[in-house]
Design a protein around this motif. Sequence first.
Motif, short mmCIF file in Angstrom:
data_model
loop_
_atom_site.label_atom_id
_atom_site.label_comp_id
_atom_site.label_asym_id
_atom_site.label_seq_id
_atom_site.Cartn_x
_atom_site.Cartn_y
_atom_site.Cartn_z
N ARG A 34 29.19 18.25 -97.80
CA ARG A 34 29.28 19.64 -98.26
C ARG A 34 29.89 19.64 -99.67
NH1 ARG A 34 29.35 25.02 -96.36
NH2 ARG A 34 27.81 24.16 -94.90
N ASP B 109 28.26 18.87 -91.43
CA ASP B 109 27.75 18.51 -92.74
C ASP B 109 28.56 17.32 -93.26
OD1 ASP B 109 26.79 18.33 -95.34
OD2 ASP B 109 26.83 20.49 -95.70
N THR C 3 31.92 16.01 -102.86
CA THR C 3 31.44 16.42 -101.55
C THR C 3 32.41 15.89 -100.48
OG1 THR C 3 30.02 14.47 -101.23
CG2 THR C 3 29.05 16.41 -102.29
#
Length: 366
Positions: A119, A116, A126
Amino acid sequence: MRMVFRWFGEGNDTVSLRHIRHIPGVEGIVWALHDLPAGEEWPLARILEVKRQAEEFGLHTEVVESVNVHEDIKLGLPTRDLYIERYIRTIEQLAHAGVKVICYNFMPVFDWARTDLFRKRPDGSTALFFEKARIHGIDPFELVRTINENSSLTMPGWEPERLSRLTELFEAYRTVDEEALWTHLAYFLQAVIPVAERNGIQMAIHPDDPPWSIFGLPRILTGQNNLRRFLQLVDSPSNGITLCTGSLGANPDNDLIAMIHEFHDRIPFTHIRNVNVYENGDFIETSHRTEDGTVDIAGVVKAYQELGFNGYCRPDHGRHIWDEVCRPGYGLYDRALGIMYLWGLWDAYQRVAADAAASERKEAVR
């Protein structure tokens, strides 16, 4: 400690050289010709153009990351000698332009892996995330597509052209185990390290990221014992390590401070970043602050300061904060914050050492 900042080039980076110049203590950029595929010789004119761009803002170009190693070299194919010769000519061209350190890696197929890119964290920022259970079941083709679809900028190690070779490469690596990869690495080093030494360049290999096998591919630069073995393949001051605290720190069994003490004279370049490793083996990248992750960043900086480290250092991946739109892991804001945290630690340790030395001198006079 000589602070540098990774820059991906004009038109391929959301961060400008002008903004990099604003960060206190940054003296140079870490760069590469990212549009050239692995195995191509780097033209001197292109190298000098990047140098000119950086010097316009008072920055040097003494650290390159990366001159990628062609897969045929890692596979030990007969064509490897052609690509090694091109690599040697690139080393010579870079030396002509004043480059001092070349960072590279020897990871088969993938230079790094995350599941990812964005995230979400509890604070709303993130970051890059690795889900250990998911990586075992994911199709590598799907992962490459995800990486490229979620970034408008090229992602080193995940270039779209790799898609066309994945099947071929996975088939080729079926006959390459860890010992074979060690043999192919030794062959490469025996060819390039003497050239680097003659040209005043230190080659600095980056550890595997993450430091374990993925998709059944061999990985060999995963911890202290393997780094020791690597340095013994060609015992030369030009054969060194890019010690990355985030890559190695993804395995909590790795003692980073012990590695710094053992290998410090063979570490011309270091990446300092933090990760938070969960009990199930997942990890997410965090701020550089020690308390925010599981890597002892304060202890790492203290070890470097005590050893008088004068190599190059860069903050590594940062979070995506303050609504910055940027290359995953490589925004301006969090990496700049990381630099100031690293400088704060460094300056504090230097002050403590200076005060202790002054006290000793006073005691000696008495």
